[in-house]
Design a protein around this motif. Structure first.
Motif, PDB file in Angstrom:
ATOM      1  N   TYR A  87     -50.515   9.708  39.897  1.00  9.61           N
ATOM      2  CA  TYR A  87     -49.888   8.524  39.461  1.00  9.61           C
ATOM      3  C   TYR A  87     -50.706   7.410  39.783  1.00  9.61           C
ATOM      4  CZ  TYR A  87     -49.953   8.266  44.619  1.00  9.61           C
ATOM      5  OH  TYR A  87     -50.635   8.329  45.957  1.00  9.61           O
ATOM      6  N   ALA A  88     -50.112   6.185  39.127  1.00 12.10           N
ATOM      7  CA  ALA A  88     -50.964   5.028  39.486  1.00 12.10           C
ATOM      8  C   ALA A  88     -50.015   3.799  39.344  1.00 12.10           C
ATOM      9  CB  ALA A  88     -52.067   4.485  38.102  1.00 12.10           C
ATOM     10  N   PHE A  89     -50.318   2.942  40.202  1.00  9.67           N
ATOM     11  CA  PHE A  89     -49.107   1.787  40.201  1.00  9.67           C
ATOM     12  C   PHE A  89     -49.750   0.273  40.766  1.00  9.67           C
ATOM     13  CE2 PHE A  89     -48.172   3.970  44.287  1.00  9.67           C
ATOM     14  CZ  PHE A  89     -48.289   2.670  45.105  1.00  9.67           C
ATOM     15  N   ILE A  90     -49.088  -0.821  40.431  1.00  2.08           N
ATOM     16  CA  ILE A  90     -49.787  -2.135  40.775  1.00  2.08           C
ATOM     17  C   ILE A  90     -48.813  -2.862  41.700  1.00  2.08           C
ATOM     18  CG2 ILE A  90     -50.900  -4.073  40.164  1.00  2.08           C
ATOM     19  CD1 ILE A  90     -51.917  -2.725  37.415  1.00  2.08           C
ATOM     20  N   GLU A  91     -49.233  -3.518  42.744  1.00  6.03           N
ATOM     21  CA  GLU A  91     -48.124  -4.416  43.635  1.00  6.03           C
ATOM     22  C   GLU A  91     -48.863  -5.701  43.435  1.00  6.03           C
ATOM     23  OE1 GLU A  91     -47.119  -1.583  47.277  1.00  6.03           O
ATOM     24  OE2 GLU A  91     -48.927  -2.220  47.223  1.00  6.03           O
ATOM     25  N   ASP A  92     -47.896  -6.805  43.645  1.00 10.53           N
ATOM     26  CA  ASP A  92     -48.405  -8.134  43.748  1.00 10.53           C
ATOM     27  C   ASP A  92     -48.576  -8.337  45.415  1.00 10.53           C
ATOM     28  OD1 ASP A  92     -45.837  -8.304  44.910  1.00 10.53           O
ATOM     29  OD2 ASP A  92     -45.092  -9.588  43.360  1.00 10.53           O
ATOM     30  N   ASP A  93     -49.118  -9.747  45.529  1.00 15.80           N
ATOM     31  CA  ASP A  93     -49.180  -9.994  46.947  1.00 15.80           C
ATOM     32  C   ASP A  93     -48.298  -9.908  47.845  1.00 15.80           C
ATOM     33  OD1 ASP A  93     -47.878 -12.149  45.617  1.00 15.80           O
ATOM     34  OD2 ASP A  93     -49.565 -13.555  46.302  1.00 15.80           O
ATOM     35  N   ARG A  94     -46.751  -9.914  47.304  1.00 15.20           N
ATOM     36  CA  ARG A  94     -45.683  -9.830  48.277  1.00 15.20           C
ATOM     37  C   ARG A  94     -45.272  -8.335  48.337  1.00 15.20           C
ATOM     38  NH1 ARG A  94     -41.792 -14.785  46.090  1.00 15.20           N
ATOM     39  NH2 ARG A  94     -42.863 -13.882  43.919  1.00 15.20           N
ATOM     40  N   ASP A  95     -45.865  -7.444  47.982  1.00 15.79           N
ATOM     41  CA  ASP A  95     -45.639  -6.085  47.882  1.00 15.79           C
ATOM     42  C   ASP A  95     -44.680  -5.584  47.025  1.00 15.79           C
ATOM     43  OD1 ASP A  95     -47.740  -5.695  49.842  1.00 15.79           O
ATOM     44  OD2 ASP A  95     -46.276  -6.053  51.689  1.00 15.79           O
ATOM     45  N   ARG A  96     -44.326  -6.353  45.966  1.00 15.79           N
ATOM     46  CA  ARG A  96     -43.432  -5.871  45.092  1.00 15.79           C
ATOM     47  C   ARG A  96     -44.143  -4.986  43.927  1.00 15.79           C
ATOM     48  NH1 ARG A  96     -41.084 -11.340  43.067  1.00 15.79           N
ATOM     49  NH2 ARG A  96     -43.316 -11.763  42.824  1.00 15.79           N
ATOM     50  N   ILE A  97     -43.571  -3.812  43.506  1.00 13.58           N
ATOM     51  CA  ILE A  97     -43.970  -3.071  42.486  1.00 13.58           C
ATOM     52  C   ILE A  97     -43.864  -3.432  41.090  1.00 13.58           C
ATOM     53  CG2 ILE A  97     -43.987  -0.521  41.560  1.00 13.58           C
ATOM     54  CD1 ILE A  97     -44.849  -0.580  44.417  1.00 13.58           C
ATOM     55  N   PHE A 102     -44.524   6.632  37.082  1.00 13.71           N
ATOM     56  CA  PHE A 102     -43.470   7.696  37.456  1.00 13.71           C
ATOM     57  C   PHE A 102     -42.280   7.595  36.575  1.00 13.71           C
ATOM     58  CE2 PHE A 102     -45.333   6.595  41.480  1.00 13.71           C
ATOM     59  CZ  PHE A 102     -45.771   7.751  41.953  1.00 13.71           C
ATOM     60  N   ASN A 103     -41.986   8.789  36.047  1.00 14.06           N
ATOM     61  CA  ASN A 103     -40.960   8.711  34.992  1.00 14.06           C
ATOM     62  C   ASN A 103     -39.483   8.937  35.495  1.00 14.06           C
ATOM     63  OD1 ASN A 103     -42.824   8.976  32.680  1.00 14.06           O
ATOM     64  ND2 ASN A 103     -43.118  11.085  33.054  1.00 14.06           N
ATOM     65  N   GLY A 104     -39.402   9.679  36.603  1.00 12.15           N
ATOM     66  CA  GLY A 104     -37.924   9.745  37.250  1.00 12.15           C
ATOM     67  C   GLY A 104     -37.684   8.718  38.649  1.00 12.15           C
ATOM     68  N   GLY A 105     -38.527   7.446  38.418  1.00  9.19           N
ATOM     69  CA  GLY A 105     -38.320   6.480  39.519  1.00  9.19           C
ATOM     70  C   GLY A 105     -39.317   6.495  40.511  1.00  9.19           C
ATOM     71  N   PHE A 106     -39.453   5.262  40.977  1.00  7.55           N
ATOM     72  CA  PHE A 106     -40.533   5.252  41.900  1.00  7.55           C
ATOM     73  C   PHE A 106     -40.333   5.547  43.357  1.00  7.55           C
ATOM     74  CE2 PHE A 106     -43.008   2.900  45.209  1.00  7.55           C
ATOM     75  CZ  PHE A 106     -44.584   3.051  44.561  1.00  7.55           C
ATOM     76  N   PRO A 107     -41.075   6.644  44.017  1.00 12.90           N
ATOM     77  CA  PRO A 107     -40.726   7.104  45.345  1.00 12.90           C
ATOM     78  C   PRO A 107     -41.002   5.921  46.185  1.00 12.90           C
ATOM     79  CG  PRO A 107     -42.685   7.935  44.708  1.00 12.90           C
ATOM     80  CD  PRO A 107     -42.201   7.150  43.541  1.00 12.90           C
ATOM     81  N   VAL A 108     -39.867   5.450  47.073  1.00  7.60           N
ATOM     82  CA  VAL A 108     -39.780   4.443  48.172  1.00  7.60           C
ATOM     83  C   VAL A 108     -40.970   4.333  49.222  1.00  7.60           C
ATOM     84  CG1 VAL A 108     -38.487   2.987  49.692  1.00  7.60           C
ATOM     85  CG2 VAL A 108     -37.481   3.959  47.473  1.00  7.60           C
ATOM     86  N   ASP A 109     -40.899   5.866  49.670  1.00 10.50           N
ATOM     87  CA  ASP A 109     -41.729   6.127  50.890  1.00 10.50           C
ATOM     88  C   ASP A 109     -43.263   5.939  50.467  1.00 10.50           C
ATOM     89  OD1 ASP A 109     -39.766   6.715  52.276  1.00 10.50           O
ATOM     90  OD2 ASP A 109     -39.677   8.894  52.139  1.00 10.50           O
ATOM     91  N   LEU A 110     -43.540   6.239  49.241  1.00 15.78           N
ATOM     92  CA  LEU A 110     -44.776   5.985  48.845  1.00 15.78           C
ATOM     93  C   LEU A 110     -45.578   4.596  49.075  1.00 15.78           C
ATOM     94  CD1 LEU A 110     -47.433   7.495  47.747  1.00 15.78           C
ATOM     95  CD2 LEU A 110     -46.647   6.981  45.290  1.00 15.78           C
ATOM     96  N   LYS A 111     -44.556   3.684  48.802  1.00 15.37           N
ATOM     97  CA  LYS A 111     -44.961   2.312  48.719  1.00 15.37           C
ATOM     98  C   LYS A 111     -45.843   1.730  50.221  1.00 15.37           C
ATOM     99  CE  LYS A 111     -43.194  -2.409  48.446  1.00 15.37           C
ATOM    100  NZ  LYS A 111     -41.909  -3.268  48.278  1.00 15.37           N
TER     101      LYS A 111
END
Length: 687
Positions: A87-97, A102-111
Motif C-alpha cells: 500500500y501507499a498513501f499521503i497525509e497532509d500536515d493535519r493528519d488527513r488522508i 486501498f480498494n476496499g476503503g482505508f483501514p483506520v488503525d493504519l493511520k
C-alpha cells in the motif's frame, strides 16, 4: 556411550566422517542462509527507504496545490513499479488522508500505527496484519524546513521470507548431495583401513593366546639384500624375510652401527633401505608387534626360570619365618607392610594377606602406632639400628606384656634403604622372673631392716617412754604438763607398735584381737589428724553408723590402716578438698564396711592393680616407702576382711560442695566380719 564403543571400527569411521560432513554442512548452511536472509531484508528496507524518500520529494508541489489527482497518480505508480509494495498513501500536515491505494476503503488503525520522526528522519516499523508482516515506512514531506505532510509506504516482508525459504531449500539440497557423496567415499576409505587393522587384530589375538611364534602374514618387500644386491649371507637380515632389517640386532651393514632396536633407528632413518621400505603407521605397528612377540618370548623364558628360583627361596624363607615364635615384619619406605610372619599375624588377630599394604595406624591405636611410626622413620632416614625393650598393656586388661624389639634397615644393590625389618620377641615371662627375683631381694631386705629397726629404735623409744612415765609422777595429774606427758607416752607406745608392725610384716605375725568399737577407732584417728587437715584446707566429713558396731580386732593396727588411708588422701589433695568417711553395718552378713572417699587426683588405670604391692609407690623418692598400703592390706587380711579401691570416685558418694580444682577422686572400701571365722553365721535373735 556403551553402544558406541561396541560398534565396529569401520562403522565408527563412517559415522565420524558423516558427522563431520553433516556438522560442516549445517554450519555453512546456517551461516549462508542467515547472511542471505539478512542481506535480502536489508536490501528490502533500503529499497523501501528510497521509494518513500522519492515519493516524499515528488509530493511537495502537489501538496501545496492540493492536486489530489497527481498525488493519486504518484501513489499508484509506486505500487505498480514494485510488486512487493502492499500500500501507499499521503497525509497532509493535519493528519488527513489525501490519497491511498486501498480498494476496499482505508483501514483506520493504519493511520496511527506509524508516525514520521522528528526533523527530516524517516521512521520504520513492522506491522503484523495477521496474514502477513509488513515494513511500514513513514517519510515526512518538508518545505522550507517545515513539515507539510507524510508519505506512508507498506513493503511486504512475507514475500521476502518466501525468497529466503527458497534459498534455504536449495542449500539443503546441496548439503544432502554432499552428504551422500561423503558417505560413499568414507565407506570405501574405512574398508581399506580396517582390512589392515583386522589383520593386525588377528596377530594381536594370537599373541594374547600365548602364540609368540606367529608373525605378520604379509611378506616384507624391498628387503635390504634386494635393494643393495648384498651377498653377505652371514648377516642376520639376509635370511629374514619377515622383519625389516632395522628391527634385527647385529646387522653387518656399515651404516647400522652397534646399537640394538630401537636405538639403531637413529642411524636407519637416513638409510635408503629404510626410506624405500618403511610403511605407514599401521604397517610399522604390525612389524613392531612381531618384534615385541619375539622379545616377549625370550623375556618370558628368563622370567619363568627366575620365578622358579624365587618361589623356591620364598617357600624356604616363609617356612623359617612361620616356625619362629618372634614377630617378624618388613615395612617399605611408604610405611606399609610388605611381609609379615604367622606370629605377627596372630598378634594382630587377622590373616597375613589382610595386613599386607596397611600401616601401623590401620592395625593399632594412636598411642601405640605413633612411636612405632617414629622409629620406622628414624631407621629409614638415618640407617640406625634400634634395639630396645618395650612394655605393652593390652586393651582387654590382661597382664602387662614385654617385648624385645630390633629394627634394622634393608638395603638394595645401590645401598639405598628400601625398608625396615623388625623382630619382636615376647620376654614377658623373663620380666616376670626378674620382678620376682627383685621382689624376693626386697622382702629379704625388709626382713633385715625390720630386725635392725626392732633392736635400734625400740631402745630409744623405751627410754623416751620410761622418762615420760617418770615425769608424770613428778607433776600434778590435772595439770597441762601431765596431759602433754600422757600424750607423749601414748604416741611413743604408738611408735613402738608401728615398729612392731613392720617386724610383723616381715615375719607375718598374728594380731592380738579384742572386742572394740569400730566407729571409735575411726573417730580417734580423725580427731588426731583433723587439725593437720584443716591447715592443708582439707575438710573431713564423717557419716558413721549410729548402731556402734562391735568387732573383734586389733585397735592399734586398724588405727594404722585408717591413718594410712587418711594420710594418702590428704597428700592426693595438694590444693585442698574433701574427705568423707562412711561406716555401714550389715546385720544379714554380719559385716561392717568402711568407705574412705576423697576428691584427690585419683589413681591411674595402669597403677590401680599394683597399689597394694610392697614397695610400690607413685610418690617422689624420699616421700614414701611403698609399705603403707601393703601393711594395711596385710592387717585387713589378718582380720579376715578385704580392702578394694575404685578410681575415679563413683557419683553420689560425696554430696557436699567440691572445689573446682578437684581431681577424679578415689574410694577405698574396707569390709570386716563382726566375728572372725563366723562371718557367714546369722546374728542371734534380738541383736
Amino acid at each position: 556411550m556403551n553402544t558406541l564403543s561396541r560398534l565396529r571400527f569401520r562403522t565408527k569411521i563412517n559415522l565420524g566422517i558423516t558427522a563431520i560432513v553433516v556438522l560442516t554442512a549445517l554450519i555453512i548452511a546456517i551461516f549462508v542462509t542467515s547472511m542471505a536472509s539478512d542481506a535480502l531484508v536489508q536490501e528490502a528496507r533500503k529499497r523501501g527507504r528510497v521509494l518513500a524518500g522519492n515519493l516524499a520529494l515528488r509530493a511537495v508541489d502537489p501538496l501545496l496545490s492540493v492536486d489530489l489527482l497527481q498525488l493519486k497518480t504518484m501513489v499508484d505508480e509506486v505500487t505498480e513499479v514494485d510488486e512487493d509494495i502492499v500500500y501507499a498513501f499521503i497525509e497532509d500536515d493535519r493528519d488527513r488522508i489525501l490519497v491511498h491505494t486501498f480498494n476496499g476503503g482505508f483501514p483506520v488503525d493504519l493511520k496511527t500505527a506509524n508516525k514520521a520522526g522528528t526533523g527530516n528522519r524517516m521512521n520504520i516499523i513492522t506491522i503484523d496484519t495477521g496474514i502477513e508482516k509488513i515494513y511500514d515506512f513513514a517519510a515526512p514531506v518538508f518545505l522550507a524546513g517545515k513539515p507539510i505532510g507524510t508519505v506512508r509506504i507498506g513493503l511486504s516482508r512475507t514475500r521476502i521470507q518466501q525468497v529466503t525459504n527458497a534459498l534455504i531449500l536449495a542449500i539443503s539440497a546441496l548439503t544432502v548431495v554432499a552428504l551422500a557423496i561423503a558417505v560413499l567415499v568414507s565407506t570405501q576409505f574405512a574398508k581399506r583401513i580396517t582390512a589392515r587393522i583386522g589383520l593386525l587384530r588377528e596377530h594381536a589375538e594370537e599373541i594374547v593366546k600365548g602364540n609368540l611364534d606367529v608373525t605378520h602374514t604379509r611378506r616384507t618387500v624391498n628387503v635390504c639384500r634386494e635393494i643393495r644386491d648384498c651377498g653377505n649371507i652371514d648377516c642376520p637380515a639376509w635370511k629374514d624375510d619377515l622383519r625389516r632389517c632395522w628391527y634385527i640386532s647385529g646387522t653387518q651393514c656399515p651404516d647400522c652401527g652397534d646399537s640394538d632396536y630401537p636405538d639403531k633407528l637413529v642411524n636407519c632413518r637416513n638409510c635408503d633401505v629404510y626410506i624405500s621400505s618403511s610403511g605407514d603407521e599401521i604397517q610399522e605397528l604390525a612389524e613392531t608387534f612381531d618384534v615385541m612377540a619375539t622379545t616377549l618370548k625370550y623375556h618370558i623364558e628368563d622370567l619363568e626360570s627366575a620365578q622358579k628360583n624365587i618361589l623356591r627361596q620364598q617357600k624356604l624363607l616363609r617356612t623359617i619365618l612361620n616356625v619362629s615364635p618372634d614377630q617378624v615384619s618388613l615395612v617399605g619406605t611408604d610405611l606399609k607392610y610388605m611381609a609379615v610372619n604367622a606370629a605377627f599375624a596372630r598378634s594382630c588377630g587377622m590373616p597375613e594377606e589382610d595386613i599386607i599394604g596397611r600401616r601401623d595406624s590401620d592395625l593399632f591405636g594412636d598411642e601405640l602406632s605413633k612411636p612405632r611410626r617414629d622409629e620406622l622413620i628414624n631407621v629409614l632416614s638415618s640407617g640406625n639400628i634400634i634395639n630396645k625393650e618395650d612394655s605393652f598393656n593390652p586393651e582387654d586388661g590382661n597382664t602387662l606384656q614385654w617385648f624385645h624389639t630390633i629394627r634394622v634397615p634393608v638395603y638394595d644393590e645401590d645401598q639405598n634403604i628400601t625398608g625396615v625389618l623388625s623382630t619382636a620377641r615376647d620376654i614377658t615371662q623373663l620380666k616376670s622372673y626378674q620382678s620376682q627375683l627383685i621382689q624376693s631381694q626386697k622382702m629379704e631386705s625388709v626382713g633385715k631392716l625390720a630386725g635392725g629397726v626392732a633392736h635400734e629404735i625400740n631402745t630409744p623409744l623405751g627410754i623416751i617412754l620410761g622418762y615420760a612415765q617418770l615425769l608424770q609422777e613428778d607433776v600434778e595429774k590435772d595439770s597441762q604438763i601431765h596431759k602433754d606427758l600422757a600424750i607423749m607416752e601414748k604416741q611413743a607406745r604408738f611408735c613402738r607398735k608401728i615398729v612392731a608392725d613392720l617386724l610383723g610384716f616381715s615375719r607375718q605375725t598374728a594380731s592380738d584381737k579384742i572386742e572394740m568399737c569400730f566407729n571409735n577407732s575411726i573417730l580417734e584417728v580423725v580427731q588426731l589428724v583433723n587439725h593437720t587437715f584443716k591447715l592443708e584446707n582439707v575438710k573431713i566429713i564423717t557419716e558413721l553408723d549410729d548402731r556402734f558396731p562391735i568387732i573383734q580386732g586389733d585397735p592399734e593396727k586398724l588405727k594404722q590402716v585408717w591413718l594410712n588411708l587418711l594420710s594418702n588422701a590428704m597428700e592426693a589433695m595438694s590444693e585442698g578438698g574433701v574427705v568423707k568417711v562412711i561406716t555401714r553395718l550389715d546385720t544379714r552378713d554380719l559385716t561392717i564396711t568402711a568407705f574412705f572417699a576423697d576428691t584427690g587426683y585419683g589413681i591411674s588405670k595402669k597403677n590401680i592393680d599394683s597399689i597394694f604391692d610392697p614397695f610400690f609407690s607413685t610418690k617422689p623418692v624420699g616421700k614414701g616407702t611403698g609399705l603403707g598400703l601393703s601393711v594395711s592390706f596385710g592387717i585387713i587380711q589378718d582380720h579376715g576382711g578385704k580392702i578394694t579401691v575404685t578410681s575415679p570416685l563413683p557419683e553420689g558418694i560425696i554430696d557436699e560442695e567440691i572445689p573446682e580444682e578437684s581431681g577424679p577422686g578415689t574410694l577405698f572400701t574396707i569390709t570386716l566380719p563382726l566375728e572372725p571365722g563366723h562371718e557367714n553365721e546369722p546374728l542371734p535373735s534380738g541383736s
